[in-house]
Design a protein around this motif. Structure first.
Motif, PDB file in Angstrom:
ATOM      1  N   GLU A  48     -67.361 -21.140   0.980  1.00  0.00           N
ATOM      2  CA  GLU A  48     -67.137 -21.786   2.371  1.00  0.00           C
ATOM      3  C   GLU A  48     -65.738 -22.052   2.718  1.00  0.00           C
ATOM      4  OE1 GLU A  48     -71.309 -24.567   2.662  1.00  0.00           O
ATOM      5  OE2 GLU A  48     -69.730 -25.000   1.180  1.00  0.00           O
ATOM      6  N   LEU A  49     -65.019 -22.417   1.454  1.00  0.00           N
ATOM      7  CA  LEU A  49     -63.531 -22.780   1.637  1.00  0.00           C
ATOM      8  C   LEU A  49     -62.721 -21.325   2.268  1.00  0.00           C
ATOM      9  CD1 LEU A  49     -62.544 -24.759  -1.459  1.00  0.00           C
ATOM     10  CD2 LEU A  49     -62.880 -25.554   1.011  1.00  0.00           C
ATOM     11  N   GLN A  50     -63.168 -20.270   1.660  1.00  0.00           N
ATOM     12  CA  GLN A  50     -62.501 -18.933   2.080  1.00  0.00           C
ATOM     13  C   GLN A  50     -63.039 -18.625   3.277  1.00  0.00           C
ATOM     14  OE1 GLN A  50     -64.091 -15.281   0.608  1.00  0.00           O
ATOM     15  NE2 GLN A  50     -62.224 -14.405   0.468  1.00  0.00           N
ATOM     16  N   LEU A  51     -64.105 -18.920   3.863  1.00  0.00           N
ATOM     17  CA  LEU A  51     -64.474 -18.456   5.313  1.00  0.00           C
ATOM     18  C   LEU A  51     -64.198 -19.539   6.429  1.00  0.00           C
ATOM     19  CD1 LEU A  51     -68.427 -17.591   4.529  1.00  0.00           C
ATOM     20  CD2 LEU A  51     -66.327 -15.949   4.959  1.00  0.00           C
ATOM     21  N   GLY A  52     -63.692 -20.699   5.759  1.00  0.00           N
ATOM     22  CA  GLY A  52     -63.459 -21.918   6.573  1.00  0.00           C
ATOM     23  C   GLY A  52     -64.709 -22.470   7.566  1.00  0.00           C
ATOM     24  N   ALA A  53     -65.849 -22.330   6.695  1.00  0.00           N
ATOM     25  CA  ALA A  53     -67.126 -22.753   7.800  1.00  0.00           C
ATOM     26  C   ALA A  53     -68.048 -23.354   6.621  1.00  0.00           C
ATOM     27  CB  ALA A  53     -67.785 -21.457   8.231  1.00  0.00           C
ATOM     28  N   GLN A  54     -68.781 -24.064   7.038  1.00  0.00           N
ATOM     29  CA  GLN A  54     -69.924 -24.856   6.047  1.00  0.00           C
ATOM     30  C   GLN A  54     -70.869 -23.912   6.265  1.00  0.00           C
ATOM     31  OE1 GLN A  54     -70.620 -28.878   6.793  1.00  0.00           O
ATOM     32  NE2 GLN A  54     -72.394 -29.069   5.384  1.00  0.00           N
ATOM     33  N   LEU A  55     -71.670 -23.502   5.089  1.00  0.00           N
ATOM     34  CA  LEU A  55     -72.755 -22.577   5.137  1.00  0.00           C
ATOM     35  C   LEU A  55     -74.145 -23.300   4.944  1.00  0.00           C
ATOM     36  CD1 LEU A  55     -71.205 -19.528   3.197  1.00  0.00           C
ATOM     37  CD2 LEU A  55     -71.288 -19.851   5.540  1.00  0.00           C
ATOM     38  N   PHE A 112     -74.672 -16.896  -3.288  1.00  0.00           N
ATOM     39  CA  PHE A 112     -75.293 -17.533  -1.994  1.00  0.00           C
ATOM     40  C   PHE A 112     -76.437 -16.813  -1.635  1.00  0.00           C
ATOM     41  CE2 PHE A 112     -75.242 -17.228   2.724  1.00  0.00           C
ATOM     42  CZ  PHE A 112     -75.339 -18.586   3.031  1.00  0.00           C
ATOM     43  N   ARG A 113     -76.645 -15.640  -1.595  1.00  0.00           N
ATOM     44  CA  ARG A 113     -77.867 -14.948  -1.154  1.00  0.00           C
ATOM     45  C   ARG A 113     -78.971 -15.618  -2.251  1.00  0.00           C
ATOM     46  NH1 ARG A 113     -79.556  -8.578  -0.894  1.00  0.00           N
ATOM     47  NH2 ARG A 113     -81.778  -8.966  -0.460  1.00  0.00           N
ATOM     48  N   ARG A 114     -78.988 -15.418  -3.404  1.00  0.00           N
ATOM     49  CA  ARG A 114     -80.021 -15.889  -4.424  1.00  0.00           C
ATOM     50  C   ARG A 114     -80.131 -17.539  -4.211  1.00  0.00           C
ATOM     51  NH1 ARG A 114     -82.863 -13.079  -4.041  1.00  0.00           N
ATOM     52  NH2 ARG A 114     -84.113 -14.077  -5.687  1.00  0.00           N
ATOM     53  N   VAL A 115     -79.180 -18.220  -3.843  1.00  0.00           N
ATOM     54  CA  VAL A 115     -79.451 -19.665  -3.651  1.00  0.00           C
ATOM     55  C   VAL A 115     -80.254 -19.715  -2.308  1.00  0.00           C
ATOM     56  CG1 VAL A 115     -78.297 -21.988  -2.768  1.00  0.00           C
ATOM     57  CG2 VAL A 115     -77.444 -20.626  -4.700  1.00  0.00           C
ATOM     58  N   VAL A 116     -80.081 -19.040  -1.404  1.00  0.00           N
ATOM     59  CA  VAL A 116     -80.999 -19.026   0.018  1.00  0.00           C
ATOM     60  C   VAL A 116     -82.154 -18.865  -0.325  1.00  0.00           C
ATOM     61  CG1 VAL A 116     -81.237 -18.260   2.224  1.00  0.00           C
ATOM     62  CG2 VAL A 116     -78.985 -18.808   1.284  1.00  0.00           C
ATOM     63  N   GLN A 141     -69.111 -21.254  -6.650  1.00  0.00           N
ATOM     64  CA  GLN A 141     -69.216 -19.995  -5.908  1.00  0.00           C
ATOM     65  C   GLN A 141     -69.531 -20.004  -4.775  1.00  0.00           C
ATOM     66  OE1 GLN A 141     -71.646 -17.667  -8.561  1.00  0.00           O
ATOM     67  NE2 GLN A 141     -70.043 -16.350  -8.904  1.00  0.00           N
ATOM     68  N   VAL A 142     -70.456 -21.092  -4.191  1.00  0.00           N
ATOM     69  CA  VAL A 142     -70.835 -21.018  -2.876  1.00  0.00           C
ATOM     70  C   VAL A 142     -69.735 -22.024  -2.284  1.00  0.00           C
ATOM     71  CG1 VAL A 142     -72.464 -22.189  -1.409  1.00  0.00           C
ATOM     72  CG2 VAL A 142     -73.269 -20.899  -3.301  1.00  0.00           C
ATOM     73  N   LEU A 148     -67.915 -10.348  -3.783  1.00  0.00           N
ATOM     74  CA  LEU A 148     -69.397  -9.624  -4.127  1.00  0.00           C
ATOM     75  C   LEU A 148     -70.212 -10.509  -4.980  1.00  0.00           C
ATOM     76  CD1 LEU A 148     -71.129  -7.338  -3.201  1.00  0.00           C
ATOM     77  CD2 LEU A 148     -70.976  -6.195  -5.135  1.00  0.00           C
ATOM     78  N   ALA A 149     -69.625 -11.044  -6.005  1.00  0.00           N
ATOM     79  CA  ALA A 149     -70.369 -12.167  -6.814  1.00  0.00           C
ATOM     80  C   ALA A 149     -70.774 -13.327  -6.040  1.00  0.00           C
ATOM     81  CB  ALA A 149     -69.609 -12.395  -8.103  1.00  0.00           C
ATOM     82  N   THR A 150     -69.733 -13.808  -5.477  1.00  0.00           N
ATOM     83  CA  THR A 150     -70.009 -15.023  -4.597  1.00  0.00           C
ATOM     84  C   THR A 150     -71.112 -14.880  -3.514  1.00  0.00           C
ATOM     85  OG1 THR A 150     -67.986 -14.562  -2.985  1.00  0.00           O
ATOM     86  CG2 THR A 150     -67.757 -16.172  -5.026  1.00  0.00           C
ATOM     87  N   MET A 151     -71.186 -13.498  -3.045  1.00  0.00           N
ATOM     88  CA  MET A 151     -72.049 -13.368  -1.743  1.00  0.00           C
ATOM     89  C   MET A 151     -73.332 -13.099  -2.435  1.00  0.00           C
ATOM     90  SD  MET A 151     -69.883 -10.404   0.169  1.00  0.00           S
ATOM     91  CE  MET A 151     -71.340 -10.005   1.259  1.00  0.00           C
TER      92      MET A 151
END
Length: 300
Positions: A41-48, A10-14, A36-37, A4-7
């Protein structure tokens, strides 16, 4: 990793458009937010994010994840706020609007108990048969007795029903006779409510389901049911009144129901309040108290 902290990071960065601004809002360092971001990305295996030295842009996967991430965080925050609001003690000023007769005869009976149960509240009660605009006039909550509510953005919770009854004093009926049918009302002095949709018309439903109408006349009309009740008690004529106004008079025999086999359309009692994302503790307390108070019939 705190998902949740990483989410949130990420949201605040966006939404801020900057790692530095997001870090400042979150009271963290630029390095921690960036890490954190990257972990996300590493956990999801996708570049955000597509990064350059000066700016970044959401990838297609990043845009989809951001939308879902925002929804999840909002739901988590809403749940936490709801629990906090429920636990908070109601305080501040609560402005209540109610019809004149209802506020005077009925609400006044239980409002003191509500205030005693919520000692940090200051209540401002305004009784008015005018249809006020809650939001424009700054009311937190209103009570309404009506046949039908107009369309609005207000939240409406039904509390009870108040039968509409034709009543007169025994003295009046002894002097002028007892009506047997709605048509007989044309020969009587009928006391009417000015703010009714059609003050000079009564509409009834008989026990067999047939509908009857009567056009009536009288020497008194008023914009408050209290005045009509007083006039009926004084033997002036026949009044259509809400059961919440006259139930004690009927019990004592000071008034008598007229045409008991013909029913008028009842009025529904609602509590209304503006539609907010989070219901304030003071409004929630009032609504809950009213629901509990009217959970059993009051005006039999």
């Amino acid at each position: 990793m705190d998902q949740l902290a990483t989410m949130r990071a990420f949201r605040r960065v966006v939404e801020t458009g900057s790692f530095t601004a997001a870090a400042a809002e979150l009271n963290q360092s630029h390095t921690i937010v960036s890490r954190q971001v990257r972990q996300l990305e590493l956990q999801l295996g996708a570049q955000l994010l597509n990064r350059t030295t000066r700016r970044f842009a959401l990838t297609e996967a990043g845009q989809e994840y951001y939308e879902r991430c925002r929804h999840i965080i909002d739901q988590v925050d809403d749940a936490a706020h709801a629990v906090s609001a429920h636990q908070a003690r109601p305080s501040g000023q609560l402005r209540i609007n109610a019809p004149m007769a209802f506020g005077t005869l009925e609400l006044a009976q239980w409002l003191p108990s509500f205030i005693i149960a919520n000692p940090q509240l200051k209540v401002d009660l305004v009784c008015d048969d005018r249809l006020v605009d809650l939001i424009e006039e700054g009311f937190d909550v209103a009570l309404r007795l009506t046949h039908a509510l107009p369309d609005s953005t207000l939240v409406a919770k039904r509390l009870a029903a108040s039968d509409m009854l034709l009543v007169a004093s025994p003295d009046y009926l002894q002097r002028h006779g007892i009506p047997q049918t709605p048509a007989d009302l044309a020969q009587h002095n009928c006391l009417t409510y000015t703010l009714a949709q059609k003050p000079g018309e009564f509409h009834f439903r008989a026990a067999d389901g047939t509908v009857h109408s009567a056009t009536v006349r009288g020497n008194l009309q008023a914009n408050t049911g209290i005045a009509l009740r007083s006039a009926a008690l004084a033997g002036l004529g026949i009044a259509a009144s809400g059961s919440f106004i006259v139930h004690e008079d009927l019990r004592r025999g000071d008034l008598v129901q007229v045409l008991p086999d013909f029913t008028l359309r009842p009025r529904e009692l609602y509590v209304l309040y503006p539609q907010n994302r989070h219901l304030s503790p003071k409004v929630r307390a009032f609504v809950d108290f009213a629901v509990e108070w009217y959970s059993t019939p009051r005006w039999a």
